[in-house]
Design an enzyme around this catalytic site. Structure first.
Site, mmCIF file in Angstrom:
data_model
loop_
_atom_site.group_PDB
_atom_site.id
_atom_site.type_symbol
_atom_site.label_atom_id
_atom_site.label_comp_id
_atom_site.label_asym_id
_atom_site.label_seq_id
_atom_site.Cartn_x
_atom_site.Cartn_y
_atom_site.Cartn_z
ATOM 1 N N SER A 104 1.644 -4.924 3.747
ATOM 2 C CA SER A 104 3.008 -4.480 3.460
ATOM 3 C C SER A 104 3.775 -4.754 4.739
ATOM 4 C CB SER A 104 3.043 -3.007 3.039
ATOM 5 O OG SER A 104 2.191 -2.241 3.845
ATOM 6 N N ARG A 105 5.087 -4.542 4.750
ATOM 7 C CA ARG A 105 5.838 -4.873 5.968
ATOM 8 C C ARG A 105 5.377 -4.021 7.141
ATOM 9 N NH1 ARG A 105 11.440 -4.031 3.122
ATOM 10 N NH2 ARG A 105 10.136 -2.312 2.425
ATOM 11 N N GLU B 31 11.212 -10.122 -18.870
ATOM 12 C CA GLU B 31 10.688 -9.324 -19.987
ATOM 13 C C GLU B 31 11.742 -9.131 -21.057
ATOM 14 O OE1 GLU B 31 9.112 -5.745 -18.195
ATOM 15 O OE2 GLU B 31 7.921 -6.897 -16.806
ATOM 16 N N HIS C 219 4.178 -4.350 -20.166
ATOM 17 C CA HIS C 219 4.711 -3.364 -19.212
ATOM 18 C C HIS C 219 4.321 -1.940 -19.632
ATOM 19 C CE1 HIS C 219 8.077 -2.860 -16.042
ATOM 20 N NE2 HIS C 219 7.268 -1.821 -15.995
ATOM 21 N N ASP D 48 0.889 -7.045 -16.111
ATOM 22 C CA ASP D 48 1.579 -6.007 -16.889
ATOM 23 C C ASP D 48 3.081 -6.236 -16.861
ATOM 24 O OD1 ASP D 48 1.659 -3.547 -18.378
ATOM 25 O OD2 ASP D 48 2.349 -2.517 -16.575
ATOM 26 N N ILE E 89 0.971 -5.346 -11.317
ATOM 27 C CA ILE E 89 1.500 -4.156 -12.012
ATOM 28 C C ILE E 89 2.799 -3.703 -11.341
ATOM 29 C CG2 ILE E 89 -0.663 -3.287 -13.041
ATOM 30 C CD1 ILE E 89 0.775 -1.902 -9.792
ATOM 31 N N LEU F 249 0.851 -1.202 0.000
ATOM 32 C CA LEU F 249 0.000 0.000 0.000
ATOM 33 C C LEU F 249 0.883 1.247 0.000
ATOM 34 C CD1 LEU F 249 -3.133 0.499 0.120
ATOM 35 C CD2 LEU F 249 -2.814 0.999 2.556
ATOM 36 N N GLY F 250 1.686 1.377 -1.066
ATOM 37 C CA GLY F 250 2.542 2.552 -1.225
ATOM 38 C C GLY F 250 1.803 3.597 -2.043
ATOM 39 N N ARG F 251 2.585 4.379 -2.800
ATOM 40 C CA ARG F 251 1.948 5.426 -3.624
ATOM 41 C C ARG F 251 0.959 4.819 -4.603
ATOM 42 N NH1 ARG F 251 7.712 7.645 -3.570
ATOM 43 N NH2 ARG F 251 8.028 5.689 -4.661
ATOM 44 N N ARG G 30 6.301 -5.756 -10.120
ATOM 45 C CA ARG G 30 7.437 -6.338 -10.845
ATOM 46 C C ARG G 30 7.212 -7.840 -10.988
ATOM 47 N NH1 ARG G 30 8.686 -2.149 -12.685
ATOM 48 N NH2 ARG G 30 10.579 -0.945 -12.361
HETATM 49 P P1 NAP Z 1 6.287 2.792 -3.002
HETATM 50 O O1 NAP Z 1 5.442 3.979 -2.648
HETATM 51 O O2 NAP Z 1 7.681 2.722 -2.502
HETATM 52 O O3 NAP Z 1 5.470 1.479 -2.558
HETATM 53 C C1 NAP Z 1 6.062 0.224 -2.430
HETATM 54 C C2 NAP Z 1 5.192 -0.610 -1.493
HETATM 55 O O4 NAP Z 1 5.729 -1.930 -1.427
HETATM 56 C C3 NAP Z 1 5.131 -0.081 -0.068
HETATM 57 O O5 NAP Z 1 3.817 -0.159 0.401
HETATM 58 C C4 NAP Z 1 6.026 -1.046 0.715
HETATM 59 O O6 NAP Z 1 5.596 -1.098 2.055
HETATM 60 C C5 NAP Z 1 5.749 -2.336 -0.060
HETATM 61 N N1 NAP Z 1 6.796 -3.340 0.126
HETATM 62 C C6 NAP Z 1 8.123 -3.224 -0.134
HETATM 63 N N2 NAP Z 1 8.759 -4.346 0.187
HETATM 64 C C7 NAP Z 1 7.827 -5.196 0.687
HETATM 65 C C8 NAP Z 1 7.881 -6.518 1.219
HETATM 66 N N3 NAP Z 1 9.039 -7.196 1.281
HETATM 67 N N4 NAP Z 1 6.728 -7.093 1.636
HETATM 68 C C9 NAP Z 1 5.553 -6.412 1.558
HETATM 69 N N5 NAP Z 1 5.443 -5.163 1.055
HETATM 70 C C10 NAP Z 1 6.571 -4.557 0.643
HETATM 71 O O7 NAP Z 1 6.428 2.651 -4.578
HETATM 72 P P2 NAP Z 1 5.330 3.002 -5.699
HETATM 73 O O8 NAP Z 1 5.612 4.328 -6.280
HETATM 74 O O9 NAP Z 1 3.959 2.712 -5.180
HETATM 75 O O10 NAP Z 1 5.754 1.909 -6.809
HETATM 76 C C11 NAP Z 1 5.644 0.530 -6.516
HETATM 77 C C12 NAP Z 1 6.299 -0.286 -7.600
HETATM 78 O O11 NAP Z 1 5.493 -0.315 -8.761
HETATM 79 C C13 NAP Z 1 7.641 0.230 -8.117
HETATM 80 O O12 NAP Z 1 8.711 -0.104 -7.257
HETATM 81 C C14 NAP Z 1 7.762 -0.444 -9.469
HETATM 82 O O13 NAP Z 1 8.458 -1.662 -9.352
HETATM 83 C C15 NAP Z 1 6.305 -0.707 -9.854
HETATM 84 N N6 NAP Z 1 5.912 0.088 -11.034
HETATM 85 C C16 NAP Z 1 5.423 -0.571 -12.145
HETATM 86 C C17 NAP Z 1 5.044 0.178 -13.258
HETATM 87 C C18 NAP Z 1 4.460 -0.487 -14.476
HETATM 88 O O14 NAP Z 1 4.570 0.074 -15.562
HETATM 89 N N7 NAP Z 1 3.836 -1.634 -14.347
HETATM 90 C C19 NAP Z 1 5.212 1.566 -13.281
HETATM 91 C C20 NAP Z 1 5.708 2.183 -12.136
HETATM 92 C C21 NAP Z 1 6.059 1.441 -11.028
HETATM 93 P P3 NAP Z 1 6.595 -1.476 3.268
HETATM 94 O O15 NAP Z 1 7.859 -0.720 3.039
HETATM 95 O O16 NAP Z 1 5.839 -1.076 4.494
HETATM 96 O O17 NAP Z 1 6.762 -2.943 3.184
#
Ligand code: NAP
Length: 304
Positions: free
Chosen positions: A166-167, A253, A271, A248, A222, A144-146, A224
């Site tokens: 999430s953690r 890939e 993607h 996605d 969506i 539950l990040g951005r 990785r």
């Molecule tokens: P973010 O705000 O940093 O969110 C990442 C989330 O993952 C946080 O809620 C984090 O919470 C959780 N997390 C990290 N490690 C974890 C673990 N081991 N177990 C459980 N939860 C975990 O990043 P964002 O901006 O939302 O982006 C998230 C990801 O989306 C990117 O890193 C990228 O890989 C992917 N993305 C994909 C696309 C696409 O085109 N499909 C585009 C952009 C981004 P905790 O730290 O509390 O665990």
């Protein structure tokens, strides 16, 4: 005066190439003069490993076009004092939109039905199987990040049943917290992966999590590809132990397992989470802002 050298080691959008070329001496990583560069521009998919960094002894900044930096060897960058920037926030809405699109497309068998009509089968063959109801369904957000939060907000009009794992618990969140990915999968119909990639989340969605999601559950990814055990996913889908998947991102890939291509109950995207004109422009602007700040001796706008 010579313009500062900037190296790119991946294909970049025309906005980014044009914007960088207007200010800097932009060259590919294969250029013989590349080793004098202080700045490397890369993408979230391509990244930079230790060898790529060490081929550039003067390197001071890696500017990633994308939010995920799991393909950048962060420990090595830190040990060499190389700054890393990414492009958060500007792509959040698009990636969240893509997640919701995949929820609907997978549950309502949009791609399969589109192919059915195009093939002239309507009126000749039985209709595609019935879909699954999205309104009122139970949604689980892994990460539950951005982006995960933006997905949850979009799903609120569909259903009050939204939980996450999430953690760390998210302070003040109204959504139910699950202690593990498996516990989250047990209590939802749609499990949506929005965590960051890399070693910390490698195969976080494994055979046990998929079993907990069950034969009527749908997995959306969506985040990785590395976060999902793709072999276990294919096995569960092929053997009817999972209801469907909207993907996605993939483990290797642009290679997608043949067995996924043969399935009707999956929706596959190359993607494309951030792939809109508006967002790709904004991402290019943010990469350029970071590179400009570096050469201007200013604070980097979006350091990792
Ligand atoms: P973010 O705000 O940093 O969110 C990442 C989330 O993952 C946080 O809620 C984090 O919470 C959780 N997390 C990290 N490690 C974890 C673990 N081991 N177990 C459980 N939860 C975990 O990043 P964002 O901006 O939302 O982006 C998230 C990801 O989306 C990117 O890193 C990228 O890989 C992917 N993305 C994909 C696309 C696409 O085109 N499909 C585009 C952009 C981004 P905790 O730290 O509390 O665990």
């Amino acid at each position: 005066m010579n313009r500062p050298l900037v190296i790119a080691n991946a294909p970049l959008s025309s906005w980014l190439t044009d914007g960088l070329s207007a200010r800097y001496d932009l060259r590919p990583a294969s250029d013989p003069g590349a080793n004098e560069a202080q700045v490397l521009v890369t993408t979230g998919i391509h990244g930079a490993d230790a060898a790529a960094m060490d081929a550039l002894p003067a390197l001071k900044l890696i500017a990633v076009h994308g939010v995920g930096y799991d393909k950048v060897d962060m420990a090595h960058a830190r040990s060499r004092g190389i700054s890393v920037t990414n492009t958060p926030d500007v792509l959040t809405d698009d990636v969240a939109d893509m997640a919701v699109a995949l929820v609907l497309a997978t549950a309502r068998r949009i791609a399969e039905s589109d192919a059915y009509v195009r093939a002239g089968r309507w009126g000749r063959d039985p209709l595609p199987p019935l879909g699954r109801k999205v309104t009122g369904a139970r949604f689980g957000i892994l990460g539950l990040g951005r982006i995960g939060s933006a997905i949850a907000r979009r799903l609120e009009p569909f259903s009050p049943h939204i939980a996450y794992h999430s953690r760390n618990r998210v302070e003040g969140s109204a959504y139910a917290y699950a202690e593990t990915a498996e516990a989250l999968a047990e209590q939802c119909d749609f499990l949506i992966v929005a965590t960051s990639g890399g070693q910390g989340t490698q195969h976080l969605v494994d055979a046990a999590v998929l079993a907990a999601l069950g034969p009527e559950g749908i997995l959306i990814n969506i985040g990785r590809g590395s976060t999902v055990d793709e072999a276990a996913l294919v096995d569960a889908l092929v053997n009817g132990r999972l209801g469907g998947a909207g993907l996605d991102v993939f483990d290797d890939e642009p290679r997608v397992p043949d067995s996924l291509l043969a399935l009707d109950n999956v929706v596959l995207q190359p993607h494309q989470g951030s792939a809109t004109v508006e967002t790709r422009r904004a991402m290019a602007d943010l990469v350029i802002a970071n590179v400009d700040a570096f050469f201007g001796g200013k604070e980097l706008p979006t350091p990792v």
